[in-house]
Enzyme design. Structure first.
Site, PDB file in Angstrom:
ATOM      1  N   CYS A   1      -1.384  17.114 -12.886  1.00 41.35           N
ATOM      2  CA  CYS A   1      -2.574  16.909 -12.069  1.00 41.35           C
ATOM      3  C   CYS A   1      -3.469  15.869 -12.738  1.00 41.35           C
ATOM      4  CB  CYS A   1      -3.292  18.254 -11.936  1.00 41.35           C
ATOM      5  SG  CYS A   1      -5.029  18.173 -11.540  1.00 41.35           S
ATOM      6  N   GLU A   2      -3.864  14.876 -11.985  1.00 40.75           N
ATOM      7  CA  GLU A   2      -4.698  13.820 -12.575  1.00 40.75           C
ATOM      8  C   GLU A   2      -6.117  14.287 -12.872  1.00 40.75           C
ATOM      9  OE1 GLU A   2      -6.452  11.234  -8.853  1.00 40.75           O
ATOM     10  OE2 GLU A   2      -4.467  10.718  -9.584  1.00 40.75           O
ATOM     11  N   HIS A   3      -6.538  15.398 -12.300  1.00 35.24           N
ATOM     12  CA  HIS A   3      -7.906  15.878 -12.521  1.00 35.24           C
ATOM     13  C   HIS A   3      -8.051  16.655 -13.823  1.00 35.24           C
ATOM     14  CE1 HIS A   3      -7.859  15.688  -7.928  1.00 35.24           C
ATOM     15  NE2 HIS A   3      -8.458  14.606  -8.382  1.00 35.24           N
ATOM     16  N   HIS A   4      -7.018  17.430 -14.200  1.00 35.27           N
ATOM     17  CA  HIS A   4      -7.109  18.266 -15.399  1.00 35.27           C
ATOM     18  C   HIS A   4      -5.975  18.000 -16.388  1.00 35.27           C
ATOM     19  CE1 HIS A   4      -8.996  20.561 -12.049  1.00 35.27           C
ATOM     20  NE2 HIS A   4      -9.963  20.654 -12.936  1.00 35.27           N
TER      21      HIS A   4
ATOM     22  N   GLN B   1      -0.875  15.940  -5.384  1.00 37.03           N
ATOM     23  CA  GLN B   1       0.266  16.251  -4.527  1.00 37.03           C
ATOM     24  C   GLN B   1       0.230  15.470  -3.223  1.00 37.03           C
ATOM     25  OE1 GLN B   1       1.081  20.446  -4.247  1.00 37.03           O
ATOM     26  NE2 GLN B   1       2.126  20.200  -2.290  1.00 37.03           N
TER      27      GLN B   1
ATOM     28  N   HIS C   1       0.035  24.914  -8.714  1.00 36.05           N
ATOM     29  CA  HIS C   1      -0.806  24.102  -9.590  1.00 36.05           C
ATOM     30  C   HIS C   1      -1.411  24.966 -10.691  1.00 36.05           C
ATOM     31  CE1 HIS C   1      -1.032  20.364  -7.073  1.00 36.05           C
ATOM     32  NE2 HIS C   1      -0.464  21.218  -6.241  1.00 36.05           N
TER      33      HIS C   1
ATOM     34  N   CYS D   1      -3.744  24.215 -12.620  1.00 32.72           N
ATOM     35  CA  CYS D   1      -5.207  24.118 -12.644  1.00 32.72           C
ATOM     36  C   CYS D   1      -5.839  25.140 -11.701  1.00 32.72           C
ATOM     37  CB  CYS D   1      -5.674  22.699 -12.317  1.00 32.72           C
ATOM     38  SG  CYS D   1      -5.157  22.091 -10.701  1.00 32.72           S
TER      39      CYS D   1
END
Length: 183
Positions: free
Chosen positions: A71-74, A112, A140, A142
């Site tokens: 995941c690019e956020h976490h 995704q 996910h 996250c």
């Protein structure tokens, strides 16, 4: 990268010189380079010579392609399955190339939704089918490990291009083949 991870360990309150952590910064750096190898993917080499002429072909579906991404956020993992279908126009691609395309895009910092679109778009550009469809079902970390902490929550994304986008009957046929309803 390893130097920075050593600093992160210190910021977390760890001793990077203790036995279990001495090699962790280098292991982490090696793992990250492997997990993000999709940035260095050459799609021409991936598809190789495996594009073939074919006429009058029905839907091609490769289902249950395992995938792992970050995941690019976490920068936490997500994992699941991709189902990839296309309607050949005058070319087909070697079946093993479809999972390789999935992996090349999954092995990047990713969301995704974009992953689904990139796979469909690559097929459209690479073999110019009448249509392409990608459905991804993923878990996910996250969502599972932090924040809402919902371990059974699964995310489904779709990307439809060409005939799959325009023809509801074709989408229904795909869903019937996948035994997925309501998408």
């Amino acid at each position: 990268m390893a130097h920075h991870i050593r600093s992160v360990l210190i910021l977390l309150g760890e001793d990077p010189d203790r036995e279990g952590l001495v090699k962790t910064p280098m292991r982490f750096a090696t793992a990250m380079l492997d997990l993000t190898s999709g940035y260095r993917a050459d799609f021409g080499k991936i598809t190789n010579e495996a594009v073939f002429s074919q006429t009058d072909s029905g839907m091609v579906l490769v289902r249950d392609i395992e995938l792992f991404s970050l995941c690019e956020h976490h920068m936490l993992p997500f994992y699941g399955k991709a189902h990839v279908a296309y309607l050949p126009s005058d070319k087909v691609i070697g079946l093993s190339k479809i999972p390789r395309i999935v992996d090349a895009f999954a092995q990047r910092l990713q969301i995704q939704e974009r992953l689904s679109q990139q796979i469909a778009q690559e097929l459209m550009e690479r073999i110019a089918p009448r249509g392409a469809a990608v459905i991804i079902e993923a878990y996910h970390m996250c969502v599972m490990m932090r924040g809402v902490e919902k371990q059974a929550s699964r995310t489904v994304t779709t990307s439809m291009a060409g005939a799959f986008k325009d023809d509801p009957e074709l989408r229904r046929e795909l869903h019937d083949l996948l035994k997925i309803s309501g998408i």
